[in-house]
Design a protein around this motif. Sequence first.
Motif, PDB file in Angstrom:
ATOM      1  N   ASP A  10      -3.006 -14.693  -9.130  1.00 62.01           N
ATOM      2  CA  ASP A  10      -2.730 -13.404  -9.384  1.00 62.01           C
ATOM      3  C   ASP A  10      -3.051 -13.098 -10.711  1.00 62.01           C
ATOM      4  OD1 ASP A  10      -1.311 -11.167  -9.681  1.00 62.01           O
ATOM      5  OD2 ASP A  10       0.227 -12.098 -10.689  1.00 62.01           O
ATOM      6  N   TRP A  11      -3.148 -11.748 -11.127  1.00 62.98           N
ATOM      7  CA  TRP A  11      -3.408 -11.200 -12.692  1.00 62.98           C
ATOM      8  C   TRP A  11      -2.126 -11.368 -13.112  1.00 62.98           C
ATOM      9  CZ3 TRP A  11      -7.985  -9.771 -14.842  1.00 62.98           C
ATOM     10  CH2 TRP A  11      -9.960  -9.987 -14.169  1.00 62.98           C
ATOM     11  N   ALA A  12      -1.878 -10.423 -13.970  1.00 59.88           N
ATOM     12  CA  ALA A  12      -0.811  -9.663 -14.952  1.00 59.88           C
ATOM     13  C   ALA A  12       0.487 -11.166 -14.326  1.00 59.88           C
ATOM     14  CB  ALA A  12      -0.149  -8.660 -14.382  1.00 59.88           C
ATOM     15  N   SER A 125      -4.481  -8.576  -7.058  1.00 63.90           N
ATOM     16  CA  SER A 125      -3.994  -8.040  -7.519  1.00 63.90           C
ATOM     17  C   SER A 125      -2.997  -6.788  -6.779  1.00 63.90           C
ATOM     18  CB  SER A 125      -4.519  -7.569  -8.568  1.00 63.90           C
ATOM     19  OG  SER A 125      -3.405  -7.014  -9.660  1.00 63.90           O
ATOM     20  N   GLY A 126      -1.543  -7.298  -8.135  1.00 60.36           N
ATOM     21  CA  GLY A 126      -1.241  -5.453  -6.755  1.00 60.36           C
ATOM     22  C   GLY A 126      -1.242  -4.328  -7.512  1.00 60.36           C
ATOM     23  N   TYR A 127      -2.681  -3.923  -8.131  1.00 62.39           N
ATOM     24  CA  TYR A 127      -3.542  -3.074  -9.407  1.00 62.39           C
ATOM     25  C   TYR A 127      -4.126  -2.409  -8.393  1.00 62.39           C
ATOM     26  CZ  TYR A 127      -1.580  -4.067 -13.818  1.00 62.39           C
ATOM     27  OH  TYR A 127      -1.024  -4.347 -15.077  1.00 62.39           O
ATOM     28  N   PRO A 128      -4.185  -0.843  -8.451  1.00 64.53           N
ATOM     29  CA  PRO A 128      -5.359  -0.878  -7.466  1.00 64.53           C
ATOM     30  C   PRO A 128      -6.934  -0.810  -8.352  1.00 64.53           C
ATOM     31  CG  PRO A 128      -4.005   1.045  -8.431  1.00 64.53           C
ATOM     32  CD  PRO A 128      -3.457  -0.358  -8.967  1.00 64.53           C
ATOM     33  N   ARG A 129      -7.684  -0.146  -7.128  1.00 67.97           N
ATOM     34  CA  ARG A 129      -9.251  -1.069  -7.927  1.00 67.97           C
ATOM     35  C   ARG A 129      -9.549   0.404  -9.305  1.00 67.97           C
ATOM     36  NH1 ARG A 129     -12.492  -4.515  -8.064  1.00 67.97           N
ATOM     37  NH2 ARG A 129     -11.734  -5.201  -5.900  1.00 67.97           N
ATOM     38  N   PRO A 130      -9.283   1.313  -9.792  1.00 69.33           N
ATOM     39  CA  PRO A 130      -9.279   1.596 -10.791  1.00 69.33           C
ATOM     40  C   PRO A 130      -9.091   1.034 -12.112  1.00 69.33           C
ATOM     41  CG  PRO A 130      -8.944   3.790  -9.402  1.00 69.33           C
ATOM     42  CD  PRO A 130      -8.520   2.197  -8.368  1.00 69.33           C
ATOM     43  N   VAL A 131      -7.545   0.720 -11.899  1.00 68.83           N
ATOM     44  CA  VAL A 131      -7.110   0.232 -13.207  1.00 68.83           C
ATOM     45  C   VAL A 131      -7.277  -1.034 -12.657  1.00 68.83           C
ATOM     46  CG1 VAL A 131      -4.944  -1.378 -13.590  1.00 68.83           C
ATOM     47  CG2 VAL A 131      -4.722   0.436 -12.316  1.00 68.83           C
ATOM     48  N   MET A 132      -8.027  -1.735 -11.589  1.00 71.63           N
ATOM     49  CA  MET A 132      -8.510  -3.271 -12.117  1.00 71.63           C
ATOM     50  C   MET A 132     -10.048  -3.715 -12.981  1.00 71.63           C
ATOM     51  SD  MET A 132      -6.764  -6.297 -11.434  1.00 71.63           S
ATOM     52  CE  MET A 132      -8.042  -6.744 -11.544  1.00 71.63           C
ATOM     53  N   VAL A 149     -12.718 -11.181  -6.854  1.00 68.33           N
ATOM     54  CA  VAL A 149     -11.745 -10.050  -7.609  1.00 68.33           C
ATOM     55  C   VAL A 149     -11.207  -8.780  -5.951  1.00 68.33           C
ATOM     56  CG1 VAL A 149     -10.521  -8.629  -9.039  1.00 68.33           C
ATOM     57  CG2 VAL A 149     -12.240 -10.364  -9.327  1.00 68.33           C
ATOM     58  N   ILE A 150      -9.968  -8.848  -5.893  1.00 69.43           N
ATOM     59  CA  ILE A 150      -9.158  -7.875  -4.453  1.00 69.43           C
ATOM     60  C   ILE A 150      -8.119  -7.258  -5.198  1.00 69.43           C
ATOM     61  CG2 ILE A 150      -8.611  -7.864  -2.427  1.00 69.43           C
ATOM     62  CD1 ILE A 150     -12.220  -8.797  -2.399  1.00 69.43           C
ATOM     63  N   ALA A 151      -8.305  -6.186  -4.870  1.00 67.44           N
ATOM     64  CA  ALA A 151      -7.064  -4.946  -5.405  1.00 67.44           C
ATOM     65  C   ALA A 151      -6.965  -4.443  -4.801  1.00 67.44           C
ATOM     66  CB  ALA A 151      -7.559  -3.772  -5.959  1.00 67.44           C
ATOM     67  N   THR A 152      -5.376  -4.027  -4.696  1.00 72.33           N
ATOM     68  CA  THR A 152      -4.553  -3.047  -3.349  1.00 72.33           C
ATOM     69  C   THR A 152      -5.634  -2.148  -3.418  1.00 72.33           C
ATOM     70  OG1 THR A 152      -2.624  -4.284  -4.819  1.00 72.33           O
ATOM     71  CG2 THR A 152      -2.514  -2.662  -3.063  1.00 72.33           C
ATOM     72  N   GLY A 153      -5.048  -1.830  -1.924  1.00 69.11           N
ATOM     73  CA  GLY A 153      -6.171  -0.830  -1.419  1.00 69.11           C
ATOM     74  C   GLY A 153      -6.560  -0.859  -0.644  1.00 69.11           C
ATOM     75  N   ASP A 154      -8.311  -2.276  -1.242  1.00 73.14           N
ATOM     76  CA  ASP A 154      -9.653  -2.913  -1.257  1.00 73.14           C
ATOM     77  C   ASP A 154      -9.348  -2.768   0.133  1.00 73.14           C
ATOM     78  OD1 ASP A 154      -9.693  -2.549  -3.672  1.00 73.14           O
ATOM     79  OD2 ASP A 154     -10.167  -4.814  -3.341  1.00 73.14           O
ATOM     80  N   LEU A 155      -8.601  -3.039   0.997  1.00 70.65           N
ATOM     81  CA  LEU A 155      -8.180  -2.877   2.331  1.00 70.65           C
ATOM     82  C   LEU A 155      -7.884  -2.171   3.456  1.00 70.65           C
ATOM     83  CD1 LEU A 155      -7.753  -7.031   1.691  1.00 70.65           C
ATOM     84  CD2 LEU A 155     -10.065  -6.258   2.316  1.00 70.65           C
ATOM     85  N   GLN A 168      -9.697 -12.561   2.484  1.00 67.80           N
ATOM     86  CA  GLN A 168     -10.116 -12.082   1.769  1.00 67.80           C
ATOM     87  C   GLN A 168     -11.341 -12.205   0.695  1.00 67.80           C
ATOM     88  OE1 GLN A 168     -12.001  -9.424   3.482  1.00 67.80           O
ATOM     89  NE2 GLN A 168     -13.646  -8.828   2.108  1.00 67.80           N
ATOM     90  N   ASN A 169     -10.806 -12.951  -0.193  1.00 65.03           N
ATOM     91  CA  ASN A 169     -10.898 -14.123  -1.011  1.00 65.03           C
ATOM     92  C   ASN A 169     -11.397 -14.937  -0.430  1.00 65.03           C
ATOM     93  OD1 ASN A 169     -10.274 -13.796  -4.237  1.00 65.03           O
ATOM     94  ND2 ASN A 169      -8.575 -13.289  -3.987  1.00 65.03           N
ATOM     95  N   VAL A 170     -10.906 -16.005   0.794  1.00 69.02           N
ATOM     96  CA  VAL A 170     -11.606 -16.481   0.991  1.00 69.02           C
ATOM     97  C   VAL A 170     -12.732 -16.726   2.220  1.00 69.02           C
ATOM     98  CG1 VAL A 170     -11.341 -18.583   3.274  1.00 69.02           C
ATOM     99  CG2 VAL A 170      -9.333 -17.841   1.864  1.00 69.02           C
TER     100      VAL A 170
END
Length: 269
Positions: A10-12, A125-132, A149-155, A168-170
Amino acid sequence: MSSVEAVIFDWAGTTVDFGSFAPTTIFVEAFRKAYDFDISLEEARGPMGMGKWDHIRALGDDPVIAARWQAQFGRAMSDGDVDLIYDTFMPLQIAKVGEHADLIPRTLETIAWLRDQGIKIGSCSGYPRPVMEVLQQAAAERGYMPDCVIATGDLKAGSRPGPWMALQNVQELGVNAVSRCIKVDDSAPGIYEGHNAGMWTVGLSLSGNESGLTLEQFLAADEAAKADARGKASVNLAAVGAHYIIDTIADLPEVVAAIQQRIANGERP
């Protein structure tokens, strides 16, 4: 080659932003700015780990918060209200996430140790892509650059507590077996994510959302204070079945070594 193929962070509250203050403080600010409605920092922490729109929706559905909203506005919080709060949240979060990008102590040392073991470094992360995008750049300036790095909303499939970001990381890391991956997170939805993806899970009790300590408070705490905070913070992580619970990312190498041995013994998550 290590028997563990990848660690997905995770990030934060896990690798950056000790205490996970960037998202929580902005939730409080967004509710106030959008509707002049107050939530506490503790309330804002409740659904942490979810995607941010879903996080706001979960806050609106919380019985205590919902009762205050009903009393103030004479109606329940609608999805349209959630949209407005989210639209208020996003520019605030983008503007301020870089202020909370300092790495959690010994992150770089732990990442270097994992790479020396031949272990790939994923993240979501739970952050969306613009934040990431802002946070990634700030973290890179501090020396932290995960392999994925995968962000919420990417998928299209969704985000936590579902397995999709971890999986998706896998895929992007070229991992051969999810049972040889470790998901590291400070929140219950992130631990669920790891379980749902079929991975080993490691919860962080003192660096993230569950304890809400600042780095200064953590460094100043004596062992008795840390034990008290650890016990309280571990409740939610244990309840969702974290295989291991440690204080911070600094303690991860010992756990990875233990998981390597369990894999060598034929165990699976």
